[in-house]
Design a protein around this motif. Structure first.
Motif, PDB file in Angstrom:
ATOM      1  N   ALA A  85      41.550  49.423  23.635  1.00 43.17           N
ATOM      2  CA  ALA A  85      41.120  49.784  24.910  1.00 43.17           C
ATOM      3  C   ALA A  85      40.391  48.578  25.783  1.00 43.17           C
ATOM      4  CB  ALA A  85      39.824  51.004  24.785  1.00 43.17           C
ATOM      5  N   VAL A  86      39.627  47.834  24.756  1.00 48.49           N
ATOM      6  CA  VAL A  86      39.151  46.601  25.319  1.00 48.49           C
ATOM      7  C   VAL A  86      40.114  45.593  25.604  1.00 48.49           C
ATOM      8  CG1 VAL A  86      37.497  44.444  24.794  1.00 48.49           C
ATOM      9  CG2 VAL A  86      36.787  46.788  24.186  1.00 48.49           C
ATOM     10  N   MET A  87      40.941  45.323  24.941  1.00 48.60           N
ATOM     11  CA  MET A  87      42.040  44.611  25.252  1.00 48.60           C
ATOM     12  C   MET A  87      42.971  44.841  26.558  1.00 48.60           C
ATOM     13  SD  MET A  87      43.681  43.551  21.343  1.00 48.60           S
ATOM     14  CE  MET A  87      44.853  42.592  22.375  1.00 48.60           C
ATOM     15  N   THR A  88      43.133  46.356  26.729  1.00 44.09           N
ATOM     16  CA  THR A  88      43.852  46.958  27.630  1.00 44.09           C
ATOM     17  C   THR A  88      42.829  46.433  29.175  1.00 44.09           C
ATOM     18  OG1 THR A  88      44.704  48.452  26.382  1.00 44.09           O
ATOM     19  CG2 THR A  88      44.688  48.775  28.927  1.00 44.09           C
ATOM     20  N   ILE A  89      41.716  46.792  29.025  1.00 46.64           N
ATOM     21  CA  ILE A  89      40.756  46.438  30.087  1.00 46.64           C
ATOM     22  C   ILE A  89      40.929  45.077  30.461  1.00 46.64           C
ATOM     23  CG2 ILE A  89      38.414  46.654  30.856  1.00 46.64           C
ATOM     24  CD1 ILE A  89      38.187  49.107  29.434  1.00 46.64           C
ATOM     25  N   ALA A  90      40.756  44.157  29.459  1.00 49.16           N
ATOM     26  CA  ALA A  90      40.882  42.719  29.892  1.00 49.16           C
ATOM     27  C   ALA A  90      42.090  42.373  30.358  1.00 49.16           C
ATOM     28  CB  ALA A  90      40.424  41.918  28.256  1.00 49.16           C
ATOM     29  N   LEU A  91      43.098  42.824  29.864  1.00 46.50           N
ATOM     30  CA  LEU A  91      44.616  42.552  30.528  1.00 46.50           C
ATOM     31  C   LEU A  91      44.739  42.942  31.900  1.00 46.50           C
ATOM     32  CD1 LEU A  91      47.184  41.292  29.923  1.00 46.50           C
ATOM     33  CD2 LEU A  91      47.986  43.718  29.471  1.00 46.50           C
ATOM     34  N   LEU A  92      44.078  44.033  32.307  1.00 47.10           N
ATOM     35  CA  LEU A  92      44.114  44.575  33.653  1.00 47.10           C
ATOM     36  C   LEU A  92      42.986  43.809  34.608  1.00 47.10           C
ATOM     37  CD1 LEU A  92      43.918  48.599  33.130  1.00 47.10           C
ATOM     38  CD2 LEU A  92      45.918  47.132  33.910  1.00 47.10           C
ATOM     39  N   ILE A  93      42.126  43.446  34.111  1.00 50.06           N
ATOM     40  CA  ILE A  93      41.203  42.486  34.869  1.00 50.06           C
ATOM     41  C   ILE A  93      41.763  41.163  35.145  1.00 50.06           C
ATOM     42  CG2 ILE A  93      39.023  41.131  34.899  1.00 50.06           C
ATOM     43  CD1 ILE A  93      37.655  43.411  33.329  1.00 50.06           C
ATOM     44  N   VAL A  94      42.593  40.626  34.220  1.00 47.15           N
ATOM     45  CA  VAL A  94      43.079  39.236  34.145  1.00 47.15           C
ATOM     46  C   VAL A  94      44.351  39.337  35.198  1.00 47.15           C
ATOM     47  CG1 VAL A  94      44.435  37.519  33.133  1.00 47.15           C
ATOM     48  CG2 VAL A  94      42.272  38.429  32.089  1.00 47.15           C
ATOM     49  N   THR A  95      44.918  40.341  35.112  1.00 46.58           N
ATOM     50  CA  THR A  95      45.995  40.441  36.012  1.00 46.58           C
ATOM     51  C   THR A  95      45.921  40.853  37.429  1.00 46.58           C
ATOM     52  OG1 THR A  95      47.403  41.635  34.089  1.00 46.58           O
ATOM     53  CG2 THR A  95      48.237  41.939  36.340  1.00 46.58           C
ATOM     54  N   SER A  96      44.626  41.555  37.466  1.00 44.03           N
ATOM     55  CA  SER A  96      44.246  42.059  39.132  1.00 44.03           C
ATOM     56  C   SER A  96      43.729  40.591  39.490  1.00 44.03           C
ATOM     57  CB  SER A  96      43.063  42.943  38.882  1.00 44.03           C
ATOM     58  OG  SER A  96      43.618  43.934  38.319  1.00 44.03           O
ATOM     59  N   LEU A  97      43.024  39.638  38.820  1.00 44.02           N
ATOM     60  CA  LEU A  97      42.688  38.417  39.192  1.00 44.02           C
ATOM     61  C   LEU A  97      43.712  37.386  39.921  1.00 44.02           C
ATOM     62  CD1 LEU A  97      39.456  37.803  36.838  1.00 44.02           C
ATOM     63  CD2 LEU A  97      39.383  38.433  39.382  1.00 44.02           C
ATOM     64  N   TRP A  98      44.862  37.487  38.726  1.00 42.64           N
ATOM     65  CA  TRP A  98      45.994  36.820  39.063  1.00 42.64           C
ATOM     66  C   TRP A  98      46.459  37.395  40.529  1.00 42.64           C
ATOM     67  CZ3 TRP A  98      47.728  32.300  37.127  1.00 42.64           C
ATOM     68  CH2 TRP A  98      48.998  31.854  37.404  1.00 42.64           C
ATOM     69  N   VAL A  99      46.702  38.595  40.424  1.00 45.87           N
ATOM     70  CA  VAL A  99      47.453  39.061  41.828  1.00 45.87           C
ATOM     71  C   VAL A  99      46.505  38.657  42.953  1.00 45.87           C
ATOM     72  CG1 VAL A  99      47.901  41.010  43.062  1.00 45.87           C
ATOM     73  CG2 VAL A  99      48.629  40.833  40.586  1.00 45.87           C
ATOM     74  N   LEU A 100      45.023  38.698  43.216  1.00 51.19           N
ATOM     75  CA  LEU A 100      44.382  38.512  44.110  1.00 51.19           C
ATOM     76  C   LEU A 100      43.883  36.925  44.146  1.00 51.19           C
ATOM     77  CD1 LEU A 100      41.777  41.464  43.689  1.00 51.19           C
ATOM     78  CD2 LEU A 100      43.612  41.102  44.938  1.00 51.19           C
ATOM     79  N   ARG A 101      44.738  36.155  43.163  1.00 53.73           N
ATOM     80  CA  ARG A 101      44.106  34.657  43.236  1.00 53.73           C
ATOM     81  C   ARG A 101      44.557  33.934  44.638  1.00 53.73           C
ATOM     82  NH1 ARG A 101      47.393  30.045  41.653  1.00 53.73           N
ATOM     83  NH2 ARG A 101      49.106  31.587  41.454  1.00 53.73           N
ATOM     84  N   PRO A 102      45.469  34.281  45.584  1.00 54.62           N
ATOM     85  CA  PRO A 102      45.436  33.669  46.845  1.00 54.62           C
ATOM     86  C   PRO A 102      44.508  34.315  47.648  1.00 54.62           C
ATOM     87  CG  PRO A 102      47.701  34.574  46.153  1.00 54.62           C
ATOM     88  CD  PRO A 102      46.613  35.164  45.210  1.00 54.62           C
ATOM     89  N   PHE A 103      43.805  35.165  47.476  1.00 54.80           N
ATOM     90  CA  PHE A 103      42.919  35.558  48.332  1.00 54.80           C
ATOM     91  C   PHE A 103      41.231  35.293  48.052  1.00 54.80           C
ATOM     92  CE2 PHE A 103      46.670  38.184  48.586  1.00 54.80           C
ATOM     93  CZ  PHE A 103      46.962  38.254  49.887  1.00 54.80           C
ATOM     94  N   LEU A 104      41.250  34.989  46.641  1.00 50.71           N
ATOM     95  CA  LEU A 104      39.920  34.829  46.231  1.00 50.71           C
ATOM     96  C   LEU A 104      38.860  33.904  46.907  1.00 50.71           C
ATOM     97  CD1 LEU A 104      40.506  34.902  42.333  1.00 50.71           C
ATOM     98  CD2 LEU A 104      39.669  36.766  43.648  1.00 50.71           C
ATOM     99  N   GLY A 105      39.482  32.870  47.293  1.00 50.45           N
ATOM    100  CA  GLY A 105      38.653  32.039  48.277  1.00 50.45           C
ATOM    101  C   GLY A 105      38.032  32.492  49.350  1.00 50.45           C
ATOM    102  N   ALA A 106      39.161  33.256  50.234  1.00 53.47           N
ATOM    103  CA  ALA A 106      38.420  33.822  51.512  1.00 53.47           C
ATOM    104  C   ALA A 106      37.798  34.918  51.010  1.00 53.47           C
ATOM    105  CB  ALA A 106      39.754  34.402  51.977  1.00 53.47           C
TER     106      ALA A 106
END
Length: 364
Positions: free
Chosen positions: A14-35
């Motif tokens: 469960a922890v690994m799945t949550i961590a994977l979801l968080i990392v994937t979400s940040l990767w998807v949002l990476r172009p918008f994180l600065g803004a």
């Protein structure tokens, strides 16, 4: 013994799945994180202004959001466009000016320069050397660094369009946050409460206060210094006072101060033979350059109830570590860490009466 193994495995997965979801979400949002980060800082810092504006606009959130977005466009997008246009249109003039500088002559320094405390003799000696030998040796020493600076500017020129897009995206995200600010704040505070209860909620509120305090101290101080510095340039007759004031404002935001613009202007006035105005601008430079020593601390302390050393360490360290956005990230991170440590240590802090060896000896 065997019954606990599936629980451990399930928890780990469960922890690994949550961590994977968080990392994937940040990767998807990476172009918008600065803004997103910039927009969050801007909205948190200007939220009281937006709510006050909403009250004046008959309680209409849409009207207040539209006015704030328009103001951000005027503050961010319009100056950026003007700056880019000015640099491009004056590139030829700058290129023509460089060869003429080698033939320029500099007058001897006034007698009072050597009387300045601490640095007067060094300034007078350097000035005398330039007056005797001309500007050419000085330009020869600067040339390698100027070449590196021009190469850096050329490499960054291709990214100007992306900077404009990032600024527009920041304004768009800020508009969304203005219109749904309460919902976003409730979500962040709820997440903090899930992590550490009431203490987490206090940390979020303190982080917002730190952002507002830093924004108030840095931006207002930069505005005051650049305005007063620009007024001095205008009164003493320095050309391009408006453009130099804008550059001064950016330098003040970057914690470099107005002196980097005002001192060359002082040198230009003496170079032109206007010693009176040069002396006036030099005195004015010393006054304006020292304003941030007491104005910024007072404004930051007014906005955030945190140790001043903590705020300054966060501002300078954040700027060196993360660039301009670090001006806000640094103090917020240190404020959160300080609050958590203070609460953790405070629970086990010994009573004041028993904290000193003297009291211990009396009790013995």
């Amino acid at each position: 013994m065997h019954a606990s193994r599936p629980e451990v495995t399930r928890t780990l997965l469960a922890v690994m799945t949550i961590a994977l979801l968080i990392v994937t979400s940040l990767w998807v949002l990476r172009p918008f994180l600065g803004a997103l980060i910039w927009a969050t800082m801007i909205v948190v810092a200007t939220w009281p202004l937006m709510t006050a504006l909403q009250r004046r606009l008959w309680g209409k959130r849409g009207l207040a959001t539209a006015v704030m977005v328009g103001a951000l466009l005027l503050v961010l997008f319009v100056p950026l466009t003007i700056a880019i246009t000015t640099v491009v249109s004056n590139a030829d003039k700058v290129a023509e000016l460089v060869p003429k500088l080698q033939e320029a002559t500099v007058p001897e320094p006034p007698s009072w320069v050597s009387g300045l405390p601490m640095v007067g003799d060094k300034i007078a000696s350097f000035w005398h050397g330039v007056a005797v030998n001309g500007v050419a040796p000085l330009l020869a020493n600067i040339k390698p660094y100027a070449g590196d600076a021009l190469k850096w500017l050329a490499s960054q020129a291709g990214g100007l369009g992306m900077v404009v897009i990032q600024f527009l995206l920041t304004v768009a995200v800020a508009g969304i946050l203005y219109s749904t600010g309460e919902t976003a704040a409730r979500g962040v505070r709820g997440f903090a409460r899930r992590l550490s209860g009431v203490q987490g909620d206090r940390v979020v509120i303190l982080a917002g206060q730190a952002i507002r305090g830093v924004a108030l101290g840095i931006v207002v101080t930069a505005l005051v210094q650049s305005t007063l510095g620009g007024l001095g340039l205008l009164i003493t007759g320095v050309p391009f006072a408006a453009v130099l004031s804008a550059i001064m404002f950016m330098f003040c935001l970057a914690q470099l101060g107005p002196v980097l613009v005002l001192l060359p202007a002082v040198g230009w006035l003496f170079w032109s033979g206007d010693n009176t105005m040069g002396s006036v601008l030099l005195v004015w430079t010393l006054i304006v350059g020292s304003l941030d020593n007491f104005l910024r601390p007072w404004l930051i302390k007014k906005g955030a109830d945190l140790p001043l050393l903590l705020i300054f360490s966060g501002v300078i360290g954040g700027l060196l570590g993360f660039g301009m956005i670090g001006l806000f990230i640094g103090p917020v991170v240190l404020a959160v860490t300080y609050t958590l440590l203070d609460a953790w240590i405070g629970d086990a802090w010994p009573p004041e009466d028993n904290a000193t060896p003297a009291n211990d000896g009396k009790q013995a």
